[in-house]
Write an enzyme that holds these catalytic residues in place. Structure first.
Site, PDB file in Angstrom:
ATOM      1  N   GLY A 365     -13.191  -0.188  15.781  1.00  0.00           N
ATOM      2  CA  GLY A 365     -13.055  -1.071  14.630  1.00  0.00           C
ATOM      3  C   GLY A 365     -13.635  -2.426  14.944  1.00  0.00           C
ATOM      4  O   GLY A 365     -13.609  -2.883  16.074  1.00  0.00           O
ATOM      5  N   GLY A 367     -14.373  -6.380  12.933  1.00  0.00           N
ATOM      6  CA  GLY A 367     -14.221  -7.146  11.700  1.00  0.00           C
ATOM      7  C   GLY A 367     -13.939  -8.589  11.993  1.00  0.00           C
ATOM      8  O   GLY A 367     -14.117  -9.054  13.124  1.00  0.00           O
ATOM      9  N   GLY A 368     -13.521  -9.292  10.967  1.00  0.00           N
ATOM     10  CA  GLY A 368     -13.255 -10.710  11.103  1.00  0.00           C
ATOM     11  C   GLY A 368     -12.177 -10.981  12.137  1.00  0.00           C
ATOM     12  O   GLY A 368     -12.183 -12.019  12.784  1.00  0.00           O
ATOM     13  N   GLY A 370     -11.749  -9.435  14.958  1.00  0.00           N
ATOM     14  CA  GLY A 370     -12.155  -9.174  16.328  1.00  0.00           C
ATOM     15  C   GLY A 370     -12.623  -7.734  16.452  1.00  0.00           C
ATOM     16  O   GLY A 370     -13.061  -7.126  15.475  1.00  0.00           O
ATOM     17  N   THR A 371     -12.508  -7.200  17.655  1.00  0.00           N
ATOM     18  CA  THR A 371     -12.985  -5.838  17.893  1.00  0.00           C
ATOM     19  C   THR A 371     -11.848  -5.000  18.463  1.00  0.00           C
ATOM     20  O   THR A 371     -11.090  -5.476  19.285  1.00  0.00           O
ATOM     21  CB  THR A 371     -14.156  -5.863  18.888  1.00  0.00           C
ATOM     22  N   VAL A 372     -11.777  -3.757  18.000  1.00  0.00           N
ATOM     23  CA  VAL A 372     -10.742  -2.865  18.517  1.00  0.00           C
ATOM     24  C   VAL A 372     -11.407  -1.729  19.287  1.00  0.00           C
ATOM     25  O   VAL A 372     -12.364  -1.119  18.815  1.00  0.00           O
ATOM     26  CB  VAL A 372      -9.889  -2.275  17.375  1.00  0.00           C
ATOM     27  N   LYS A 386      -7.081  -4.493  21.189  1.00  0.00           N
ATOM     28  CA  LYS A 386      -7.705  -5.436  20.258  1.00  0.00           C
ATOM     29  C   LYS A 386      -8.088  -6.720  20.976  1.00  0.00           C
ATOM     30  O   LYS A 386      -7.275  -7.370  21.612  1.00  0.00           O
ATOM     31  CB  LYS A 386      -6.763  -5.757  19.113  1.00  0.00           C
ATOM     32  N   ASP A 483      -2.551 -10.103   5.614  1.00  0.00           N
ATOM     33  CA  ASP A 483      -3.851  -9.437   5.472  1.00  0.00           C
ATOM     34  C   ASP A 483      -3.616  -7.968   5.114  1.00  0.00           C
ATOM     35  O   ASP A 483      -4.153  -7.068   5.748  1.00  0.00           O
ATOM     36  CB  ASP A 483      -4.661  -9.582   6.754  1.00  0.00           C
TER      37      ASP A 483
END
Ligand SMILES: *[C@@H]1O[C@H](CO)[C@@H](O)[C@H](O)[C@H]1NC(C)=O
Ligand SMILES: *[C@@H]1O[C@H](CO)[C@@H](O)[C@H](O)[C@H]1NC(C)=O
Ligand SMILES: *[C@@H]1O[C@H](CO)[C@@H](O)[C@H](O)[C@H]1NC(C)=O
Ligand SMILES: *[C@@H]1O[C@H](CO)[C@@H](O)[C@H](O)[C@H]1NC(C)=O
Ligand SMILES: *[C@@H]1O[C@H](CO)[C@@H](O)[C@H](O)[C@H]1NC(C)=O
Ligand SMILES: *[C@@H]1O[C@H](CO)[C@@H](O)[C@H](O)[C@H]1NC(C)=O
Ligand SMILES: *[C@@H]1O[C@H](CO)[C@@H](O)[C@H](O)[C@H]1NC(C)=O
Ligand SMILES: *[C@@H]1O[C@H](CO)[C@@H](O)[C@H](O)[C@H]1NC(C)=O
Ligand SMILES: *[C@@H]1O[C@H](CO)[C@@H](O)[C@H](O)[C@H]1NC(C)=O
Length: 690
Positions: A365, A367-368, A370-372, A386, A483
């Site tokens: 994943g 996105g805004g 960060g990265t998973v 994460k 969110d």
């Protein structure tokens, strides 16, 4: 203390650096590439070599015999110097021994055969030992035989003087330059008969000056020994002038980096690196000048830098750990020792290993937030790691609070936080791995998204609502997720919902219902009131959840630039469709076919109420959760029965839509065609039915 430690460390660093420099300098005199460069601890630099192709010519052929480097006939090599053009060897002494009655026991003259090497006259001497002894050295030069020698005598041991070689028990003699192969022999006048008691043998040998110290012990011995001597070498038999133009000229980069010399005492030529250069002039690129020191310095400094950097990294990690509230966290976690599952603090290395050093292939994943990454822990547990976007330093304590709170949350519909790593600038969070991806994927991206079952949608809505309700009220401190969206609702193998991503979540102290924050969230889900006032309340989550409900109903994305401007935001699109009584346009076909009409109607109404512009008009998450649960429990009424109790239905729908202006069309009944099964056809009166 610290200063002392650092100065000690620096001392160590410079010491190792010097050793490193020496090593680099020494390794400059190497063998030809691809060749063994030593034998029994003796370095064999080119032009010498251990096999054909490794030496320049036969003269430099060294054989490695049981870890002895042997050259010529039984001459043992101990050291080769490229710069001095010298070779240190050990050669047998000549021996002549008798028994008591004067009969010869051993008669070993030595024939020294070492090809074209010459014996350095300045560094060696010819020595003879014995009390009834004549030693002779014979050599050939220009087809003429030359010889020299000396005679040593003594009457008893006491007349010989340790350290003195003046003819009593020991004599020595210089020999002329250019001596190459030679024969050494010893003989006696009276077969040692008068001195046999203390001196049964005579010896003669060439030995390196300073390496032999006469002692009377030598007169009594019987064993033949090897003596060290120094040989000179040069290439070929030509002068520099003659050799220069030949293709096999051995000096590389002559006149640029190396220079050719004609030795004074022998034939052949020698190559040396020019001043300022160092290394082996017989190898391609063997002479290295300032470059060598430069490379050394480079190696040294980069090494220093590495050491420094490593120290710095360690310090940095420590700093981050503290900055990220590691100590607070450790304290907080320490306090809750009683709890069964506590948060685990991972090290940088553990997480690097788990993610194959954050390999691209492990990204699940991005996105805004960060990265998973998907990670595998040593116990084969699969986790999601994460890497958040940089946190505001001032909110570190708050972040820690969240981590602690989340670690205590144990709700089956909230992704469990397993641990974190605080040694990096950005804290890394380790969550349970939810295998089936996001709700978003299942209702928007999969090929069968449009037929994602209504039952499941309803259940996911109920589970998500339950989780958010729990966050808002049941957790020890209320948490606003901030969110909520379909990409933050993960599904496990059985399509159970798990709310994730608390990266932007905020804790709300009990006595506060509003929190002023910088607006954060995702377009399409953002609470318009929050957008205007910057006042974050629990109702912001309710709004976002309302958008998710509409997504579930319509199968349309929350924000799509493929739609016209008025329809771009799904929430607006939904509300306006309701007002214009064109809801049928956007509802997912199969839901209309599959779902119970009342269920859908209530679901629609719930979504609308969640999307109220004013936060206070929205229901609380508790109300939402109970409502969704209620809808789920409603009796299933197949569409075919609709006509039968249409009065009831009309009443229901009429009430819902009464507030809205009547449809533009005159008809009060809207027909929805759908393709659930072959002949099904249902009438769904969305108008007020009057
Ligand atoms: C090199 O020396 C070894 C041992 O001294 C000998 O056996 C071998 O034949 C020599 N090689 C050549 C090419 O002379
Ligand atoms: C070999 O000889 C060189 C120069 O003569 C000297 O610097 C070096 O220390 C010697 N090495 C050994 C192992 O004797
Ligand atoms: C010395 O050697 C000779 C010849 O080998 C032998 O005949 C004689 O017995 C030896 N003398 C002694 C004392 O061993
Ligand atoms: C020395 O000579 C004796 C006999 O004269 C012989 O047996 C012995 O092997 C020789 N030693 C060497 C090292 O050649
Ligand atoms: C020993 O051998 C050398 C050369 O091989 C010879 O010249 C000499 O005469 C011999 N000595 C005796 C005592 O046999
Ligand atoms: C050394 O001795 C060998 C035989 O023992 C002989 O053939 C050779 O000519 C001698 N060399 C000199 C320089 O005397
Ligand atoms: C040689 O030995 C003598 C006595 O054993 C000693 O005084 C002298 O210093 C030694 N010389 C060398 C160069 O070793
Ligand atoms: C010395 O020894 C040699 C050979 O063993 C012999 O021929 C000679 O006669 C001996 N000389 C004396 C003086 O014993
Ligand atoms: C010479 O030195 C040796 C030891 O190296 C010793 O045994 C001997 O007694 C010394 N001789 C004299 C005359 O000093």
């Amino acid at each position: 203390m610290g200063v002392l430690l650092i100065s000690k460390l620096l001392q160590l660093i410079s010491f190792i650096g010097v050793i490193l420099l020496a090593m680099v300098a020494a390794s400059a005199a190497q063998a030809k590439p691809g060749c063994d460069n030593s034998c029994g601890g003796v370095e064999i630099p080119y032009p010498f070599g251990l096999r054909e192709g490794c030496y320049l010519d036969k003269m430099f052929n060294i054989s490695c015999d049981e870890d002895d480097a042997i050259i010529g006939v039984n001459v043992r090599v101990t050291n080769i110097s490229i710069e001095a053009h010298e070779m240190h060897v050990m050669a047998l002494e000549a021996r002549d021994c008798y028994n008591e009655s004067g009969s010869i026991e051993f008669n070993n003259s030595t024939r020294f055969r070492a090809g074209k090497f010459t014996i350095s006259t300045t560094k060696n001497q010819f020595t003879v030992l014995g009390c009834d002894t004549t030693g002779i050295i014979r050599w050939k030069k220009n087809e003429k035989i030359y010889s020299t020698g000396c005679r040593s005598r003594c009457n008893d041991l006491s007349t010989a003087v340790n350290g003195s070689c003046s003819g009593v028990g020991c004599c020595n003699v210089e020999f002329p330059d250019g001596l190459g192969n030679y024969n050494v022999s010893v003989s006696s006048f009276k077969n040692h008969t008068n001195v046999w008691n203390f001196n049964p043998c005579s010896y003669a040998f060439i030995v390196e000056k300073g390496k032999f110290n006469f002692s009377t012990d030598y007169l009594q011995k019987r064993e033949q020994e090897r003596r060290p001597m120094v040989l000179d070498w040069a290439i070929g038999s030509e002068t520099c002038e003659e050799a220069r133009s030949k293709p096999d000229f051995a000096c590389h980069e002559a006149d640029q980096k190396s220079k050719c010399y004609d030795p004074e005492t022998r034939s052949g030529y020698q190559c040396k690196c020019k001043p300022g250069y160092q290394g082996n002039p017989y190898l391609r690129d063997g002479c290295q000048g300032a470059g060598v020191s430069f490379i050394c310095m480079l190696v040294f400094t980069s090494w220093m830098y590495f050491v420094y950097k490593k120290r710095k990294i360690m310090k940095l990690r420590e700093k981050f750990f503290q900055q990220n509230g590691g100590l607070i966290l450790e304290q907080r976690l320490g306090k809750q020792e009683g709890s069964t599952e506590t948060l685990k603090i991972f090290t940088v290395e553990q997480l690097q290993k788990a993610t194959k050093n954050y390999d691209e292939s492990r990204i699940i994943g991005r996105g805004g937030f960060g990265t998973v990454y998907k990670g595998f822990l040593p116990d084969n547990k699969i986790v999601a790691i994460k890497k958040s976007k940089i946190e505001d330093e001032n909110q570190i304590e708050q972040f820690i609070n969240e981590v602690v709170v989340l670690s205590q949350i144990n709700h089956r519909h909230i992704v469990k936080l397993l641990g974190c790593c605080l040694e990096t600038q950005v804290p890394l969070l380790v969550y349970e791995f939810v295998p089936n991806g996001t709700l978003f994927k299942h209702i928007h991206q999969e090929s069968n998204a449009s037929t994602f079952p209504w039952e499941t949608r309803l259940r996911i809505a109920a589970e998500t609502a339950e989780a958010l309700w729990y966050l808002h009220s049941a957790a020890s401190i209320p948490i606003i997720h901030r969110d909520v969206k379909s990409t933050n609702i993960l599904l496990d193998d059985d399509f159970n919902a798990k709310v994730s991503d608390f990266g932007t979540s905020r804790l709300v102290p009990r006595d506060q219902t509003q929190l002023a924050t910088v607006v954060q969230g995702t377009l399409g889900y953002l609470d318009p009131e929050y957008l205007q006032t910057n006042q974050l309340t629990e109702k912001s989550d309710v709004y976002s959840f309302g958008v998710v409900l509409v997504e579930l109903l319509t199968g349309k994305e929350a924000l799509s630039f493929a739609r016209t401007e008025e329809q771009r935001s799904l929430a607006m699109y939904f509300i306006s469709s309701m007002k214009e009584e064109r809801l049928f346009e956007i509802l997912e076909n199969h839901i209309v076919a599959e779902g119970n009409k009342e269920q859908i109607q209530q679901f629609v109404e719930l979504a609308r109420s969640c999307l109220a512009v004013k936060g206070e008009e929205r229901p609380t998450m508790k109300e939402v959760a109970m409502e969704v649960e209620g809808i789920r429990k409603m009796q299933k009424h197949p569409w075919v029965n609709l006509e039968a109790n249409s009065e009831e239905v009309e009443h229901l729908l009429g009430e819902t839509c009464r507030a809205y202006p009547p449809p533009l069309e005159n008809s009060s009944t809207i027909t929805i065609g759908y393709h659930h099964s072959m002949n099904d056809h249902a009438t769904y009166p969305l108008g007020d039915g009057r």
